[in-house]
Scaffold this active site. Structure first.
Site, short mmCIF file in Angstrom:
data_model
loop_
_atom_site.label_atom_id
_atom_site.label_comp_id
_atom_site.label_asym_id
_atom_site.label_seq_id
_atom_site.Cartn_x
_atom_site.Cartn_y
_atom_site.Cartn_z
N VAL A 1 0.84 -1.19 0.00
CA VAL A 1 0.00 0.00 0.00
C VAL A 1 0.88 1.25 0.00
CG1 VAL A 1 -1.79 1.27 1.23
CG2 VAL A 1 -1.77 -1.25 1.28
N CYS A 2 0.57 2.18 -0.88
CA CYS A 2 1.27 3.45 -0.93
C CYS A 2 0.42 4.50 -0.21
CB CYS A 2 1.52 3.87 -2.38
SG CYS A 2 2.47 5.40 -2.53
#
Length: 227
Positions: free
Chosen positions: A155-156
């Site tokens: 996840v960014c």
């Protein structure tokens, strides 16, 4: 790795405390001699051994107490943090290993607006022993076509990286994840292909999202149904 880091910090603390104790003893002896007191009697080998043993017992008890306090602080802090969650109605938290294991849990997010409306996305949380000084590790367990989540579930999200601060908490992270689904960001992508489509052709991006969520292929990649 996290426990090794904790152990390293704990060992450093123990070493520092032992050195400080010895320095204090030396300072006391020097002060007595400077004040004209009787010279300190040289200890016999037996007395030195006894003194060393008592020192290690003393420090052992102190370190155990220190470890106990740190662990209690950590679990109380995390328990309070989780008990005070104020989640959106579309989010839920579960404890697959039981509620006594607060370090590992899952959060499901079901967006009620935007491109991902109606989908259900599951995230795993692994909380570090040094939380809140380090962000929890979050992975998306649902394969999703998203510019800020890659196909491996990474996840960014800025607050999970350089923007994390100890004043933030689990609640902040969950709201950040929810925000990724209501407003995906093509400027900071992990899935560069999805980001380019969102930037250049939002209608096609929406079509790709619906196809992926319904259980189908986007390009050469298959996405399991999540609606």
């Amino acid at each position: 790795m996290e426990m090794n880091r904790f152990t390293l910090n704990f060992n450093i603390y123990v070493g520092v405390m032992i050195r400080l104790f010895k320095v204090k003893e030396k300072q006391r002896e020097l002060a007595e001699n400077a004040n004209g007191g009787a010279p300190t009697k040289k200890q016999s080998p037996g007395e030195l051994r006894l003194h060393k043993g008592l020192l290690h017992i003393f420090m052992g008890l102190s370190c155990l107490n220190f470890l106990y306090v740190i662990l209690m602080f950590y679990f109380v802090f995390l328990r309070v943090d989780i008990s005070e969650l104020n989640l959106p109605k579309s989010c839920a938290i579960t404890f697959p290993n039981g509620k006594d294991n607060l370090m590992n849990f899952e959060v499901s997010i079901r967006p009620d607006e935007g491109y991902y409306f109606g989908g259900t996305f599951l995230f795993s949380f692994q909380v570090s022993p040094v939380y809140p000084h380090e962000a929890p590790k979050v992975k998306c367990k649902t394969k999703v076509y998203h510019p800020n989540i890659d196909l491996e579930g990474n996840v960014c999200l800025n607050i999970l990286r350089e923007d994390w601060k100890p004043v933030l908490n689990i609640n902040t992270v969950i709201y950040g994840l929810y925000h990724l689904f209501t407003e995906p960001n093509y400027e900071d992508p992990l899935n560069h292909e999805a980001a380019a489509v969102l930037r250049d052709n939002p209608k096609m991006f929406e079509s790709n999202v619906r196809r992926a969520m319904s259980g189908g292929y986007v390009g050469q990649t298959f996405f399991p149904r999540c609606v």
